[in-house]
Design a protein around this motif. Sequence first.
Motif, PDB file in Angstrom:
ATOM      1  N   ASN A  56       0.785  -1.232   0.000  1.00 57.59           N
ATOM      2  CA  ASN A  56       0.000   0.000   0.000  1.00 57.59           C
ATOM      3  C   ASN A  56       0.822   1.290   0.000  1.00 57.59           C
ATOM      4  O   ASN A  56       0.373   2.322   0.486  1.00 57.59           O
ATOM      5  N   PHE A  57       2.017   1.232  -0.549  1.00 51.16           N
ATOM      6  CA  PHE A  57       2.783   2.461  -0.733  1.00 51.16           C
ATOM      7  C   PHE A  57       2.407   3.070  -2.076  1.00 51.16           C
ATOM      8  O   PHE A  57       2.114   2.360  -3.037  1.00 51.16           O
ATOM      9  N   GLY A  58       2.408   4.399  -2.141  1.00 48.50           N
ATOM     10  CA  GLY A  58       2.120   5.107  -3.383  1.00 48.50           C
ATOM     11  C   GLY A  58       3.335   5.816  -3.939  1.00 48.50           C
ATOM     12  O   GLY A  58       3.412   6.088  -5.137  1.00 48.50           O
ATOM     13  N   VAL A  59       4.286   6.136  -3.068  1.00 45.62           N
ATOM     14  CA  VAL A  59       5.496   6.863  -3.438  1.00 45.62           C
ATOM     15  C   VAL A  59       6.617   6.408  -2.505  1.00 45.62           C
ATOM     16  O   VAL A  59       6.369   6.106  -1.335  1.00 45.62           O
ATOM     17  N   ILE A  60       7.827   6.411  -3.034  1.00 44.73           N
ATOM     18  CA  ILE A  60       9.004   6.089  -2.226  1.00 44.73           C
ATOM     19  C   ILE A  60       9.956   7.275  -2.267  1.00 44.73           C
ATOM     20  O   ILE A  60      10.285   7.779  -3.340  1.00 44.73           O
ATOM     21  N   ILE A  61      10.397   7.699  -1.100  1.00 45.04           N
ATOM     22  CA  ILE A  61      11.454   8.704  -0.987  1.00 45.04           C
ATOM     23  C   ILE A  61      12.722   7.967  -0.566  1.00 45.04           C
ATOM     24  O   ILE A  61      12.705   7.215   0.408  1.00 45.04           O
ATOM     25  N   ALA A  62      13.791   8.163  -1.310  1.00 39.68           N
ATOM     26  CA  ALA A  62      15.069   7.515  -1.013  1.00 39.68           C
ATOM     27  C   ALA A  62      16.099   8.586  -0.677  1.00 39.68           C
ATOM     28  O   ALA A  62      16.409   9.441  -1.501  1.00 39.68           O
ATOM     29  N   ILE A  63      16.604   8.544   0.541  1.00 36.62           N
ATOM     30  CA  ILE A  63      17.543   9.553   1.031  1.00 36.62           C
ATOM     31  C   ILE A  63      18.919   8.911   1.172  1.00 36.62           C
ATOM     32  O   ILE A  63      19.080   7.952   1.925  1.00 36.62           O
ATOM     33  N   ALA A  64      19.900   9.448   0.437  1.00 40.18           N
ATOM     34  CA  ALA A  64      21.239   8.860   0.497  1.00 40.18           C
ATOM     35  C   ALA A  64      22.292   9.871   0.059  1.00 40.18           C
ATOM     36  O   ALA A  64      22.024  10.770  -0.731  1.00 40.18           O
ATOM     37  N   GLY A  65      23.477   9.686   0.576  1.00 40.74           N
ATOM     38  CA  GLY A  65      24.601  10.538   0.214  1.00 40.74           C
ATOM     39  C   GLY A  65      25.677   9.748  -0.507  1.00 40.74           C
ATOM     40  O   GLY A  65      25.532   8.555  -0.761  1.00 40.74           O
ATOM     41  N   LYS A  66      26.730  10.460  -0.841  1.00 35.30           N
ATOM     42  CA  LYS A  66      27.894   9.914  -1.548  1.00 35.30           C
ATOM     43  C   LYS A  66      27.462   9.241  -2.844  1.00 35.30           C
ATOM     44  O   LYS A  66      26.926   9.888  -3.715  1.00 35.30           O
ATOM     45  N   ALA A  67      27.677   7.940  -3.010  1.00 33.39           N
ATOM     46  CA  ALA A  67      27.341   7.274  -4.275  1.00 33.39           C
ATOM     47  C   ALA A  67      25.840   7.298  -4.542  1.00 33.39           C
ATOM     48  O   ALA A  67      25.417   7.308  -5.691  1.00 33.39           O
ATOM     49  N   ALA A  68      25.027   7.287  -3.510  1.00 29.85           N
ATOM     50  CA  ALA A  68      23.568   7.485  -3.592  1.00 29.85           C
ATOM     51  C   ALA A  68      22.873   6.615  -4.630  1.00 29.85           C
ATOM     52  O   ALA A  68      22.044   7.081  -5.390  1.00 29.85           O
ATOM     53  N   HIS A  69      23.175   5.350  -4.628  1.00 34.86           N
ATOM     54  CA  HIS A  69      22.519   4.437  -5.561  1.00 34.86           C
ATOM     55  C   HIS A  69      21.160   3.963  -5.078  1.00 34.86           C
ATOM     56  O   HIS A  69      20.442   3.285  -5.811  1.00 34.86           O
ATOM     57  N   LEU A  70      20.790   4.302  -3.861  1.00 33.73           N
ATOM     58  CA  LEU A  70      19.562   3.791  -3.259  1.00 33.73           C
ATOM     59  C   LEU A  70      18.331   4.065  -4.115  1.00 33.73           C
ATOM     60  O   LEU A  70      17.539   3.157  -4.390  1.00 33.73           O
ATOM     61  N   ASN A 120      11.004  19.137   0.606  1.00 32.66           N
ATOM     62  CA  ASN A 120      10.451  19.209  -0.746  1.00 32.66           C
ATOM     63  C   ASN A 120      10.153  17.822  -1.309  1.00 32.66           C
ATOM     64  O   ASN A 120       9.227  17.669  -2.104  1.00 32.66           O
ATOM     65  N   ALA A 121      10.906  16.824  -0.898  1.00 31.09           N
ATOM     66  CA  ALA A 121      10.588  15.454  -1.322  1.00 31.09           C
ATOM     67  C   ALA A 121       9.199  15.081  -0.817  1.00 31.09           C
ATOM     68  O   ALA A 121       8.405  14.467  -1.540  1.00 31.09           O
ATOM     69  N   ALA A 122       8.894  15.456   0.408  1.00 29.38           N
ATOM     70  CA  ALA A 122       7.576  15.158   0.978  1.00 29.38           C
ATOM     71  C   ALA A 122       6.480  15.950   0.269  1.00 29.38           C
ATOM     72  O   ALA A 122       5.400  15.415  -0.004  1.00 29.38           O
ATOM     73  N   TRP A 123       6.741  17.213  -0.029  1.00 26.99           N
ATOM     74  CA  TRP A 123       5.741  18.011  -0.755  1.00 26.99           C
ATOM     75  C   TRP A 123       5.486  17.410  -2.136  1.00 26.99           C
ATOM     76  O   TRP A 123       4.346  17.354  -2.598  1.00 26.99           O
ATOM     77  N   LEU A 124       6.540  16.955  -2.803  1.00 23.67           N
ATOM     78  CA  LEU A 124       6.370  16.324  -4.117  1.00 23.67           C
ATOM     79  C   LEU A 124       5.597  15.011  -3.982  1.00 23.67           C
ATOM     80  O   LEU A 124       4.692  14.731  -4.769  1.00 23.67           O
ATOM     81  N   ALA A 125       5.925  14.210  -2.990  1.00 21.05           N
ATOM     82  CA  ALA A 125       5.195  12.963  -2.751  1.00 21.05           C
ATOM     83  C   ALA A 125       3.717  13.258  -2.509  1.00 21.05           C
ATOM     84  O   ALA A 125       2.845  12.558  -3.038  1.00 21.05           O
ATOM     85  N   ALA A 126       3.438  14.300  -1.748  1.00 20.08           N
ATOM     86  CA  ALA A 126       2.044  14.676  -1.475  1.00 20.08           C
ATOM     87  C   ALA A 126       1.326  15.056  -2.762  1.00 20.08           C
ATOM     88  O   ALA A 126       0.166  14.679  -2.976  1.00 20.08           O
ATOM     89  N   ARG A 127       1.983  15.783  -3.635  1.00 17.60           N
ATOM     90  CA  ARG A 127       1.367  16.151  -4.910  1.00 17.60           C
ATOM     91  C   ARG A 127       1.084  14.920  -5.763  1.00 17.60           C
ATOM     92  O   ARG A 127       0.057  14.843  -6.434  1.00 17.60           O
ATOM     93  N   ILE A 128       1.996  13.968  -5.737  1.00 17.06           N
ATOM     94  CA  ILE A 128       1.784  12.731  -6.494  1.00 17.06           C
ATOM     95  C   ILE A 128       0.567  11.989  -5.945  1.00 17.06           C
ATOM     96  O   ILE A 128      -0.299  11.558  -6.696  1.00 17.06           O
ATOM     97  N   LEU A 129       0.493  11.859  -4.634  1.00 16.04           N
ATOM     98  CA  LEU A 129      -0.641  11.171  -4.017  1.00 16.04           C
ATOM     99  C   LEU A 129      -1.946  11.928  -4.245  1.00 16.04           C
ATOM    100  O   LEU A 129      -3.017  11.325  -4.366  1.00 16.04           O
ATOM    101  N   ALA A 130      -1.879  13.245  -4.302  1.00 25.09           N
ATOM    102  CA  ALA A 130      -3.083  14.074  -4.451  1.00 25.09           C
ATOM    103  C   ALA A 130      -3.715  13.948  -5.833  1.00 25.09           C
ATOM    104  O   ALA A 130      -4.884  14.318  -6.005  1.00 25.09           O
ATOM    105  N   VAL A 131      -3.008  13.395  -6.787  1.00 26.13           N
ATOM    106  CA  VAL A 131      -3.581  13.185  -8.111  1.00 26.13           C
ATOM    107  C   VAL A 131      -4.841  12.330  -8.012  1.00 26.13           C
ATOM    108  O   VAL A 131      -5.809  12.553  -8.740  1.00 26.13           O
ATOM    109  N   SER A 132      -4.851  11.394  -7.082  1.00 24.71           N
ATOM    110  CA  SER A 132      -6.012  10.513  -6.938  1.00 24.71           C
ATOM    111  C   SER A 132      -6.691  10.656  -5.573  1.00 24.71           C
ATOM    112  O   SER A 132      -7.444   9.782  -5.158  1.00 24.71           O
TER     113      SER A 132
END
Length: 166
Positions: A56-70, A120-132
Amino acid sequence: MKKTAIILGSDSDMAIAEKSMSVFKKLGISYEAHIISAHRTPERAREFAINARKNNFGVIIAIAGKAAHLAGVLASYTRLPVIGVPVKSDDLGGLDALLSIVQMPSGVPVSCVAIDGGANAAWLAARILAVSDDELAEKLEHEAELMTENVNHKDESLQEKLNREQ
């Protein structure tokens, strides 16, 4: 409403994740946060991404530094939107992470916000979820109105100060 996943590459990314969590709390969006390393726990990253929609996830936020392949690893295993948050480092100031996130190959998109841009990642995720989700869309409209009022108030204060000085 679908929930959002906040995936941290390391516990050192917690301060950035808290910025996302704060926005989600304000908007009433359910979220889960997990520490999953693309390099140290790749199978766990794979399993999380493969099962994200079913969980039941609609969006994933991935937080990483350096190589940041996450973010890229997660995006390779799911068709859900993935938002990458590059984390500032002492070495290259986060530019390494930024480039790792934005240079994804065609067909494996990852959106990217500013270095340390957890809010801003959270605001963007909220906008994505708000589409529906009309209720969430209304909350976002309300927040935009509050932001406008805040800027207008600050401008009024500035104008008053400038008028006093003249």
